[in-house]
Design a protein around this motif. Structure first.
Motif, short mmCIF file in Angstrom:
data_model
loop_
_atom_site.label_atom_id
_atom_site.label_comp_id
_atom_site.label_asym_id
_atom_site.label_seq_id
_atom_site.Cartn_x
_atom_site.Cartn_y
_atom_site.Cartn_z
N LEU A 114 0.82 -1.21 0.00
CA LEU A 114 0.00 0.00 0.00
C LEU A 114 0.86 1.26 0.00
CD1 LEU A 114 -2.92 0.94 -0.01
CD2 LEU A 114 -2.87 0.97 2.50
N GLY A 115 2.02 1.20 0.64
CA GLY A 115 2.87 2.39 0.77
C GLY A 115 3.60 2.76 -0.49
N ILE A 116 3.71 1.83 -1.43
CA ILE A 116 4.46 2.12 -2.66
C ILE A 116 3.78 3.21 -3.47
CG2 ILE A 116 3.31 0.39 -4.13
CD1 ILE A 116 7.07 1.17 -4.06
N LEU B 11 -2.24 4.94 -10.59
CA LEU B 11 -2.60 6.35 -10.64
C LEU B 11 -1.44 7.25 -10.20
CD1 LEU B 11 -6.23 6.13 -9.22
CD2 LEU B 11 -5.51 6.40 -11.61
N ALA B 12 -0.63 6.75 -9.27
CA ALA B 12 0.54 7.51 -8.83
C ALA B 12 1.54 7.66 -9.97
CB ALA B 12 1.20 6.81 -7.64
N LEU B 13 1.67 6.63 -10.78
CA LEU B 13 2.60 6.66 -11.91
C LEU B 13 2.06 7.50 -13.07
CD1 LEU B 13 3.67 2.91 -12.01
CD2 LEU B 13 5.17 4.84 -11.49
N LEU B 14 0.73 7.51 -13.23
CA LEU B 14 0.12 8.11 -14.40
C LEU B 14 0.45 9.59 -14.56
CD1 LEU B 14 -1.84 8.01 -16.82
CD2 LEU B 14 -3.69 8.50 -15.19
N GLY C 68 -7.55 0.38 0.70
CA GLY C 68 -6.47 -0.59 0.62
C GLY C 68 -6.21 -1.11 -0.78
N GLN C 69 -6.62 -0.34 -1.81
CA GLN C 69 -6.46 -0.77 -3.20
C GLN C 69 -5.07 -0.39 -3.71
OE1 GLN C 69 -9.04 -2.60 -4.84
NE2 GLN C 69 -9.58 -2.65 -2.68
N ALA C 70 -4.09 -1.21 -3.37
CA ALA C 70 -2.69 -0.88 -3.60
C ALA C 70 -2.34 -0.78 -5.08
CB ALA C 70 -1.80 -1.93 -2.93
N SER D 5 -8.50 -6.39 -4.11
CA SER D 5 -7.80 -5.54 -5.07
C SER D 5 -7.41 -6.36 -6.28
CB SER D 5 -6.54 -4.95 -4.40
OG SER D 5 -5.83 -4.18 -5.33
N LYS D 6 -7.69 -5.79 -7.45
CA LYS D 6 -7.39 -6.51 -8.69
C LYS D 6 -6.02 -6.13 -9.21
CE LYS D 6 -11.49 -8.42 -8.92
NZ LYS D 6 -11.68 -9.85 -8.80
#
Length: 458
Positions: free
Chosen positions: A244-246, A394-397, A386-388, A457-458
């Motif tokens: 999750l933290g990544i 989305l963080a990368l996008l 908790g959807q890691a 989470s998928k």
């Protein structure tokens, strides 16, 4: 008597979100002052202010990376602890806290050693020139000595908010900020320490904040406490925290990558003053984003707790309110930056040429901030549930997939025009925000069904 965390599942959402968000917003605003006040004082040092401000600006990638590792452990663990509290598993929540505390200690030592050894070549890589490298080295050398304080203060404070103790979390930041504001002018001007004085004031302030956070989390006042028996790393717990933290780590660490890319491009196509303009605009951006982060911190424990308790309708109502508030804030921020760029620039510098650059480029640079509220609302909800993997995408996008390539390509497309670097930000903001909102609307029914167990989470 009802425990503080149990109120997350029972009190009216609007009132509860307000009670959690106001201290969190105040905490974020106060935390912002650590850097903003430094820059205002540094930018107004007689004779050398513009160069000193630019020098401190190229240290941002290192500072952002230090904060990113704090978010890696803190924001990776706090939502999981909230979910465990919602499920009635207080022992599990404390185990997560203990493992994250140990992670922060290990990360602090590692980061201090690595960045202290390689700071000079890194600063040149981040856009420093011979004219400003001395200011950059002076600032970051002292800042790195306080890495452990920054890690503990930022990383562990999220566990205080996760329990619903928003006021305590705010006070931990307030104490340090007040000390920083008092010490800054004393060290910079009275003692004549310049940028070194600003850095020293910052780390001393963070040391006090860290002490406050530790004192609370070791005490009986905390719903979950740091206990020696939970500090030993457990593979299962650490794995979930990393998973999750990544996402928040990438969100903040890629901010460093963005900073490097922007500064290097500005130095190449414009020069030192254009790098200085980005320092000012990113400071203003921080002023706008900090309240957003505070509001999301107020909403996250409500959603995480009720998701753990399988009260999905309460999660949906919280998201709806969060989205409306986020859009109101970001649209207002866009109007402020578009209408008053000169006023905002003069807070940081009296250099006429630098002010003119900011006045011209700020409305362009902030052109997509109005849409950012939708991305933050959806991103926060994915994190809270908790959807890691989705959070990671989305963080990368926004930054890695969109902003960095655009900042590299647009100046070339425009024939070497520095304007392309400023245009990259709003284009990335708008595309990423609409993509994030669309993905959330697609996944909403699966994640938050009318009944049944929570989705994996998928």
């Amino acid at each position: 008597m009802q425990n503080k965390d149990e109120a997350l599942g029972t009190q009216p959402i609007g009132k509860l979100m307000l009670s959690l968000a106001l201290p969190a917003v105040a905490a974020q605003f106060i935390n912002m002052l650590y850097n903003i006040v430094d820059r205002i004082y540094i930018g107004n040092i007689p004779g050398t202010g513009a160069l000193a401000l630019t020098g401190v600006g190229v240290t941002f990638p290192i500072i952002l990376l230090v904060s990113a590792f704090a978010a890696f452990a803190g924001m990776g663990g706090a939502p999981l602890a909230s979910i465990q509290l919602g499920a009635g598993n207080r022992e599990g929540a404390e185990k997560i806290l203990g493992n994250c505390f140990s992670m922060l200690l290990v990360l602090s030592v590692t980061l201090t050693v690595i960045f202290s050894i390689f700071k000079t070549p890194l600063l040149y890589m981040f856009g420093a020139s011979d004219a400003i490298i001395g200011y950059a080295e002076d600032y970051i050398s002292i800042y790195l000595a306080g890495t452990i304080f920054v890690q503990l203060a930022l990383g562990l404070n999220t566990f205080i908010s996760a329990q619903g103790h928003a006021t305590v979390a705010m006070l931990s930041v307030l104490i340090g900020a007040v000390i920083n504001i008092v010490l800054d002018p004393v060290f910079i001007f009275v003692f004549g320490m310049g940028v070194s004085g600003a850095a020293l004031a910052t780390i001393l302030s963070q040391a006090v904040s860290a002490a406050w956070v530790l004192r609370f989390l070791f005490s009986a006042k905390s719903g979950i406490r740091i206990r020696r028996g939970n500090m030993k790393f457990e593979k299962r717990v650490v794995g979930k925290v990393i998973g999750l933290g990544i996402a928040p780590f990438i969100m903040q660490s890629t901010e460093s990558l963005v900073n490097i890319t922007l500064n290097a491009g500005l130095q190449r196509y414009g020069g030192d003053l254009y790098v200085g303009s980005m320092t000012i605009m990113q400071s203003v951006m921080q002023m706008l984003v900090m309240p957003i982060q505070g509001i999301t911190q107020g909403a996250q424990p409500i959603m995480s707790y009720n998701y753990g308790a399988k009260n999905y309708s309460r999660v949906r109502k919280t998201f709806s309110l969060l989205l409306k508030v986020m859009l109101l804030v970001t649209v207002s921020g866009f109007a402020l930056a578009a209408l008053l760029p000169g006023v905002l620039a003069r807070m940081f510098t009296q250099d006429a040429e630098l002010i003119e650059i900011v006045k011209k480029m700020m409305p362009i640079f902030f052109g997509g901030i109005w849409a950012f509220g939708a991305q933050m609302a959806c991103q926060t909800t994915f994190m809270a549930l908790g959807q890691a993997k989705i959070s990671l995408f989305l963080a990368l996008l926004r930054k890695v997939v969109l902003l960095v390539p655009l900042a590299l390509l647009l100046p070339v497309v425009l024939g070497g025009n520095v304007l392309g670097i400023y245009i990259a930000e709003p284009v990335a903001d708008v595309i990423a925000s609409f993509t994030t909102l669309s993905l959330f609307l697609i996944k909403r029914k699966t994640l938050l069904p009318d009944g049944g167990a929570p989705a994996k989470s998928k």
